[in-house]
Design a protein around this motif. Structure first.
Motif, PDB file in Angstrom:
ATOM      1  N   SER A  17       0.832  -1.197   0.000  1.00  0.00           N
ATOM      2  CA  SER A  17       0.000   0.000   0.000  1.00  0.00           C
ATOM      3  C   SER A  17       0.867   1.248   0.000  1.00  0.00           C
ATOM      4  O   SER A  17       1.988   1.240   0.517  1.00  0.00           O
ATOM      5  N   LEU A  18       0.322   2.292  -0.594  1.00  0.00           N
ATOM      6  CA  LEU A  18       0.924   3.618  -0.549  1.00  0.00           C
ATOM      7  C   LEU A  18      -0.193   4.642  -0.430  1.00  0.00           C
ATOM      8  O   LEU A  18      -1.328   4.383  -0.840  1.00  0.00           O
ATOM      9  N   ARG A  19       0.162   5.799   0.095  1.00  0.00           N
ATOM     10  CA  ARG A  19      -0.792   6.894   0.185  1.00  0.00           C
ATOM     11  C   ARG A  19      -0.173   8.116  -0.466  1.00  0.00           C
ATOM     12  O   ARG A  19       0.937   8.526  -0.112  1.00  0.00           O
ATOM     13  N   LEU A  20      -0.905   8.689  -1.414  1.00  0.00           N
ATOM     14  CA  LEU A  20      -0.488   9.921  -2.080  1.00  0.00           C
ATOM     15  C   LEU A  20      -1.328  11.081  -1.561  1.00  0.00           C
ATOM     16  O   LEU A  20      -2.531  10.931  -1.380  1.00  0.00           O
ATOM     17  N   SER A  21      -0.666  12.215  -1.366  1.00  0.00           N
ATOM     18  CA  SER A  21      -1.382  13.417  -0.943  1.00  0.00           C
ATOM     19  C   SER A  21      -1.075  14.557  -1.896  1.00  0.00           C
ATOM     20  O   SER A  21       0.026  14.646  -2.435  1.00  0.00           O
ATOM     21  N   CYS A  22      -2.054  15.410  -2.068  1.00  0.00           N
ATOM     22  CA  CYS A  22      -1.904  16.585  -2.916  1.00  0.00           C
ATOM     23  C   CYS A  22      -2.536  17.759  -2.185  1.00  0.00           C
ATOM     24  O   CYS A  22      -3.726  17.722  -1.852  1.00  0.00           O
ATOM     25  N   GLU A  23      -1.738  18.779  -1.948  1.00  0.00           N
ATOM     26  CA  GLU A  23      -2.241  19.965  -1.260  1.00  0.00           C
ATOM     27  C   GLU A  23      -2.225  21.152  -2.206  1.00  0.00           C
ATOM     28  O   GLU A  23      -1.208  21.433  -2.850  1.00  0.00           O
ATOM     29  N   ALA A  24      -3.353  21.836  -2.258  1.00  0.00           N
ATOM     30  CA  ALA A  24      -3.482  23.014  -3.102  1.00  0.00           C
ATOM     31  C   ALA A  24      -3.189  24.267  -2.292  1.00  0.00           C
ATOM     32  O   ALA A  24      -3.578  24.365  -1.128  1.00  0.00           O
ATOM     33  N   SER A  25      -2.523  25.223  -2.919  1.00  0.00           N
ATOM     34  CA  SER A  25      -2.262  26.508  -2.280  1.00  0.00           C
ATOM     35  C   SER A  25      -2.391  27.611  -3.314  1.00  0.00           C
ATOM     36  O   SER A  25      -2.444  27.359  -4.509  1.00  0.00           O
ATOM     37  N   GLY A  26      -2.460  28.842  -2.837  1.00  0.00           N
ATOM     38  CA  GLY A  26      -2.658  29.973  -3.734  1.00  0.00           C
ATOM     39  C   GLY A  26      -4.101  30.404  -3.712  1.00  0.00           C
ATOM     40  O   GLY A  26      -4.791  30.259  -2.710  1.00  0.00           O
ATOM     41  N   THR A  27      -4.560  30.895  -4.834  1.00  0.00           N
ATOM     42  CA  THR A  27      -5.954  31.361  -4.947  1.00  0.00           C
ATOM     43  C   THR A  27      -6.812  30.156  -5.292  1.00  0.00           C
ATOM     44  O   THR A  27      -7.116  29.893  -6.451  1.00  0.00           O
ATOM     45  N   ILE A  28      -7.201  29.420  -4.275  1.00  0.00           N
ATOM     46  CA  ILE A  28      -7.721  28.077  -4.509  1.00  0.00           C
ATOM     47  C   ILE A  28      -9.224  27.936  -4.372  1.00  0.00           C
ATOM     48  O   ILE A  28      -9.759  26.852  -4.603  1.00  0.00           O
ATOM     49  N   TYR A  29      -9.934  28.977  -4.003  1.00  0.00           N
ATOM     50  CA  TYR A  29     -11.363  28.796  -3.809  1.00  0.00           C
ATOM     51  C   TYR A  29     -12.157  29.485  -4.905  1.00  0.00           C
ATOM     52  O   TYR A  29     -11.796  30.581  -5.319  1.00  0.00           O
ATOM     53  N   PRO A  30     -13.221  28.903  -5.397  1.00  0.00           N
ATOM     54  CA  PRO A  30     -13.708  27.577  -4.998  1.00  0.00           C
ATOM     55  C   PRO A  30     -13.016  26.453  -5.778  1.00  0.00           C
ATOM     56  O   PRO A  30     -12.726  26.590  -6.965  1.00  0.00           O
ATOM     57  N   ILE A  31     -12.761  25.351  -5.097  1.00  0.00           N
ATOM     58  CA  ILE A  31     -12.226  24.156  -5.757  1.00  0.00           C
ATOM     59  C   ILE A  31     -13.405  23.301  -6.188  1.00  0.00           C
ATOM     60  O   ILE A  31     -14.175  22.848  -5.365  1.00  0.00           O
ATOM     61  N   TYR A  32     -13.516  23.079  -7.476  1.00  0.00           N
ATOM     62  CA  TYR A  32     -14.595  22.236  -7.991  1.00  0.00           C
ATOM     63  C   TYR A  32     -14.305  20.773  -7.695  1.00  0.00           C
ATOM     64  O   TYR A  32     -15.182  20.033  -7.255  1.00  0.00           O
ATOM     65  N   GLY A  33     -13.062  20.360  -7.927  1.00  0.00           N
ATOM     66  CA  GLY A  33     -12.696  18.980  -7.697  1.00  0.00           C
ATOM     67  C   GLY A  33     -11.198  18.789  -7.711  1.00  0.00           C
ATOM     68  O   GLY A  33     -10.457  19.644  -8.212  1.00  0.00           O
ATOM     69  N   MET A  34     -10.758  17.675  -7.148  1.00  0.00           N
ATOM     70  CA  MET A  34      -9.343  17.324  -7.135  1.00  0.00           C
ATOM     71  C   MET A  34      -9.215  15.837  -7.370  1.00  0.00           C
ATOM     72  O   MET A  34     -10.125  15.059  -7.046  1.00  0.00           O
ATOM     73  N   GLY A  35      -8.065  15.441  -7.909  1.00  0.00           N
ATOM     74  CA  GLY A  35      -7.891  14.016  -8.105  1.00  0.00           C
ATOM     75  C   GLY A  35      -6.531  13.670  -8.659  1.00  0.00           C
ATOM     76  O   GLY A  35      -5.615  14.492  -8.672  1.00  0.00           O
ATOM     77  N   TRP A  36      -6.445  12.433  -9.116  1.00  0.00           N
ATOM     78  CA  TRP A  36      -5.177  11.882  -9.580  1.00  0.00           C
ATOM     79  C   TRP A  36      -5.332  11.220 -10.943  1.00  0.00           C
ATOM     80  O   TRP A  36      -6.321  10.522 -11.202  1.00  0.00           O
ATOM     81  N   TYR A  37      -4.339  11.452 -11.773  1.00  0.00           N
ATOM     82  CA  TYR A  37      -4.174  10.761 -13.034  1.00  0.00           C
ATOM     83  C   TYR A  37      -2.794  10.109 -13.007  1.00  0.00           C
ATOM     84  O   TYR A  37      -1.967  10.446 -12.170  1.00  0.00           O
ATOM     85  N   ARG A  38      -2.562   9.174 -13.923  1.00  0.00           N
ATOM     86  CA  ARG A  38      -1.248   8.551 -13.993  1.00  0.00           C
ATOM     87  C   ARG A  38      -0.848   8.306 -15.440  1.00  0.00           C
ATOM     88  O   ARG A  38      -1.696   8.209 -16.337  1.00  0.00           O
ATOM     89  N   GLN A  39       0.469   8.209 -15.624  1.00  0.00           N
ATOM     90  CA  GLN A  39       0.999   7.962 -16.962  1.00  0.00           C
ATOM     91  C   GLN A  39       2.185   7.028 -16.853  1.00  0.00           C
ATOM     92  O   GLN A  39       3.184   7.354 -16.191  1.00  0.00           O
TER      93      GLN A  39
END
Length: 115
Positions: A17-39
């Protein structure tokens, strides 16, 4: 502007198992959605998991039942819990956020699963 900071990638054996985190900063509101893609090498970027409004989730077919995405910290952090990892999960994972109808991407973080 919106900045996305990813953390938590690395190397794990099959079934781990692994856990990935992503934190948004800056002018971030409103955030419609967040997620992960891979390549993966030689492959197109694909959806892993996405969460909208902190509640509605969408998963890629290959990760359903193994990965879970959730938002926390007043929705500015998205976390991806990855269980039962397989070698085919090896890829660079990119965080994405949709803010004010614009897409923002993180730099990417490597996940490697050994057989």
């Amino acid at each position: 502007q919106v900045q996305l900071t990813e953390s938590g990638g690395g190397f794990v054996q099959t079934g781990g198992s692994l856990r990935l985190s992503c934190e948004a900063s800056g002018t971030i509101y409103p955030i419609y959605g967040m997620g992960w893609y891979r390549q993966a090498p030689g492959e197109q970027r694909e959806l892993v998991a996405f969460i909208i409004g902190g509640r509605v989730t969408n998963y890629g077919d290959s990760v359903k039942g193994r990965f879970t995405i959730f938002q926390e910290n007043v929705r500015k952090m998205a976390t991806l819990q990855m269980n039962s990892l397989k070698p085919e999960d090896t890829a660079i994972y990119y965080c994405k956020a949709i803010v004010r109808q614009r897409d923002y991407w993180g730099q990417g973080i490597q996940v490697t699963v050994s057989s």
